[in-house]
Design an enzyme around this catalytic site. Sequence first.
Site, PDB file in Angstrom:
ATOM      1  N   ASN A  59       0.848  -1.192   0.000  1.00 40.19           N
ATOM      2  CA  ASN A  59       0.000   0.000   0.000  1.00 40.19           C
ATOM      3  C   ASN A  59       0.888   1.249   0.000  1.00 40.19           C
ATOM      4  O   ASN A  59       1.971   1.272   0.605  1.00 40.19           O
ATOM      5  CB  ASN A  59      -1.008  -0.003   1.148  1.00 40.19           C
ATOM      6  CG  ASN A  59      -0.407  -0.216   2.515  1.00 40.19           C
ATOM      7  OD1 ASN A  59       0.658  -0.802   2.652  1.00 40.19           O
ATOM      8  ND2 ASN A  59      -1.083   0.251   3.543  1.00 40.19           N
ATOM      9  N   ILE A  60       0.405   2.257  -0.707  1.00 41.97           N
ATOM     10  CA  ILE A  60       1.149   3.511  -0.856  1.00 41.97           C
ATOM     11  C   ILE A  60       0.175   4.644  -0.543  1.00 41.97           C
ATOM     12  O   ILE A  60      -0.734   4.925  -1.334  1.00 41.97           O
ATOM     13  CB  ILE A  60       1.706   3.665  -2.294  1.00 41.97           C
ATOM     14  CG1 ILE A  60       2.569   2.443  -2.674  1.00 41.97           C
ATOM     15  CG2 ILE A  60       2.507   4.964  -2.412  1.00 41.97           C
ATOM     16  CD1 ILE A  60       2.929   2.391  -4.156  1.00 41.97           C
ATOM     17  N   GLU A  61       0.345   5.251   0.614  1.00 32.39           N
ATOM     18  CA  GLU A  61      -0.603   6.279   1.054  1.00 32.39           C
ATOM     19  C   GLU A  61      -0.161   7.669   0.594  1.00 32.39           C
ATOM     20  O   GLU A  61       0.941   7.858   0.089  1.00 32.39           O
ATOM     21  CB  GLU A  61      -0.763   6.200   2.569  1.00 32.39           C
ATOM     22  CG  GLU A  61      -1.354   4.862   2.982  1.00 32.39           C
ATOM     23  CD  GLU A  61      -1.622   4.738   4.467  1.00 32.39           C
ATOM     24  OE1 GLU A  61      -1.167   5.598   5.247  1.00 32.39           O
ATOM     25  OE2 GLU A  61      -2.310   3.764   4.826  1.00 32.39           O
ATOM     26  N   CYS A  80      -4.079   0.609  -2.508  1.00 35.18           N
ATOM     27  CA  CYS A  80      -3.902  -0.616  -1.718  1.00 35.18           C
ATOM     28  C   CYS A  80      -2.804  -1.497  -2.331  1.00 35.18           C
ATOM     29  O   CYS A  80      -2.479  -1.390  -3.520  1.00 35.18           O
ATOM     30  CB  CYS A  80      -5.197  -1.420  -1.696  1.00 35.18           C
ATOM     31  SG  CYS A  80      -6.547  -0.654  -0.782  1.00 35.18           S
ATOM     32  N   GLU A  90      -2.947  -4.640  -3.097  1.00 36.23           N
ATOM     33  CA  GLU A  90      -3.445  -5.506  -4.168  1.00 36.23           C
ATOM     34  C   GLU A  90      -3.477  -4.776  -5.505  1.00 36.23           C
ATOM     35  O   GLU A  90      -3.096  -5.313  -6.544  1.00 36.23           O
ATOM     36  CB  GLU A  90      -4.872  -5.991  -3.857  1.00 36.23           C
ATOM     37  CG  GLU A  90      -4.992  -6.820  -2.599  1.00 36.23           C
ATOM     38  CD  GLU A  90      -5.318  -5.986  -1.364  1.00 36.23           C
ATOM     39  OE1 GLU A  90      -4.735  -4.894  -1.216  1.00 36.23           O
ATOM     40  OE2 GLU A  90      -6.144  -6.427  -0.565  1.00 36.23           O
ATOM     41  N   CYS A 132     -10.137  -4.976   0.142  1.00 38.07           N
ATOM     42  CA  CYS A 132     -11.261  -4.039   0.250  1.00 38.07           C
ATOM     43  C   CYS A 132     -12.165  -4.200  -0.976  1.00 38.07           C
ATOM     44  O   CYS A 132     -11.817  -4.868  -1.953  1.00 38.07           O
ATOM     45  CB  CYS A 132     -10.750  -2.597   0.363  1.00 38.07           C
ATOM     46  SG  CYS A 132     -10.198  -1.893  -1.199  1.00 38.07           S
ATOM     47  N   CYS A 169     -10.607  -3.231  -4.353  1.00 40.24           N
ATOM     48  CA  CYS A 169      -9.634  -4.233  -4.826  1.00 40.24           C
ATOM     49  C   CYS A 169     -10.344  -5.484  -5.337  1.00 40.24           C
ATOM     50  O   CYS A 169      -9.914  -6.085  -6.319  1.00 40.24           O
ATOM     51  CB  CYS A 169      -8.644  -4.578  -3.726  1.00 40.24           C
ATOM     52  SG  CYS A 169      -7.490  -3.231  -3.380  1.00 40.24           S
TER      53      CYS A 169
HETATM   54  N1  THU Z   1      -5.285  -1.595   2.488  1.00 45.43           N
HETATM   55  C1  THU Z   1      -4.721  -2.397   1.546  1.00 45.43           C
HETATM   56  O1  THU Z   1      -3.573  -2.177   1.116  1.00 45.43           O
HETATM   57  N2  THU Z   1      -5.446  -3.448   1.086  1.00 45.43           N
HETATM   58  C2  THU Z   1      -6.734  -3.714   1.466  1.00 45.43           C
HETATM   59  O2  THU Z   1      -7.423  -4.452   0.804  1.00 45.43           O
HETATM   60  C3  THU Z   1      -7.255  -3.090   2.678  1.00 45.43           C
HETATM   61  C4  THU Z   1      -6.633  -1.779   3.013  1.00 45.43           C
HETATM   62  C5  THU Z   1      -4.526  -0.430   2.960  1.00 45.43           C
HETATM   63  C6  THU Z   1      -5.081   0.881   2.486  1.00 45.43           C
HETATM   64  C7  THU Z   1      -4.547   1.814   3.548  1.00 45.43           C
HETATM   65  O3  THU Z   1      -3.233   2.196   3.161  1.00 45.43           O
HETATM   66  C8  THU Z   1      -4.456   0.956   4.794  1.00 45.43           C
HETATM   67  O4  THU Z   1      -4.529  -0.386   4.356  1.00 45.43           O
HETATM   68  C9  THU Z   1      -5.559   1.222   5.801  1.00 45.43           C
HETATM   69  O5  THU Z   1      -6.806   1.117   5.221  1.00 45.43           O
END
Ligand code: THU
Length: 131
Positions: free
Chosen positions: A42-44, A53, A55, A86, A89
């Site tokens: 994940n890259i915020e 996310c 995935e 999520c 995804c």
């Molecule tokens: N996140 C994912 O990378 N994959 C998911 O399917 C669920 C959520 C990440 C997004 C965000 O960076 C962090 O988890 C919190 O939601």
Amino acid sequence: MTKEELCGAACSMLARSYAPYSHFPVGAALECADGSVFTGCNIENAAFSPSICAERTAVAKAVSEGHRDFVRIAVAGSTEQFCPPCGVCRQVLAEFAGDGLEVLLVNSRGEVRETTLGALLPGRFDSGNLT
Ligand code: THU
């Protein structure tokens, strides 16, 4: 690649996660029919909504390298609770994979829960609905 190796690849991506806002690292490893594997984390973003996310990072890497035939994905969370994909995804995976796509969830204890895209996204909307 064995299931254990795919889960290991997803877990190793936790270290690459950029999650300074949620502090919730996620790693993914996506396996294609020819055996190739694309990883992601994940890259915020400070603006929140541009965050991606793990995935979808893996899907973008695979598709942009010419791979669309997905057979399995491992998703590693960093907590004892499993981290299921999520809704966004799930929909993105459904663009390229059937209900049979294997989804392996790995928690911080290295435990694995196995499910499928069909179980996670019943009643999918896809290109078949556009005809
Ligand atoms: N996140 C994912 O990378 N994959 C998911 O399917 C669920 C959520 C990440 C997004 C965000 O960076 C962090 O988890 C919190 O939601």
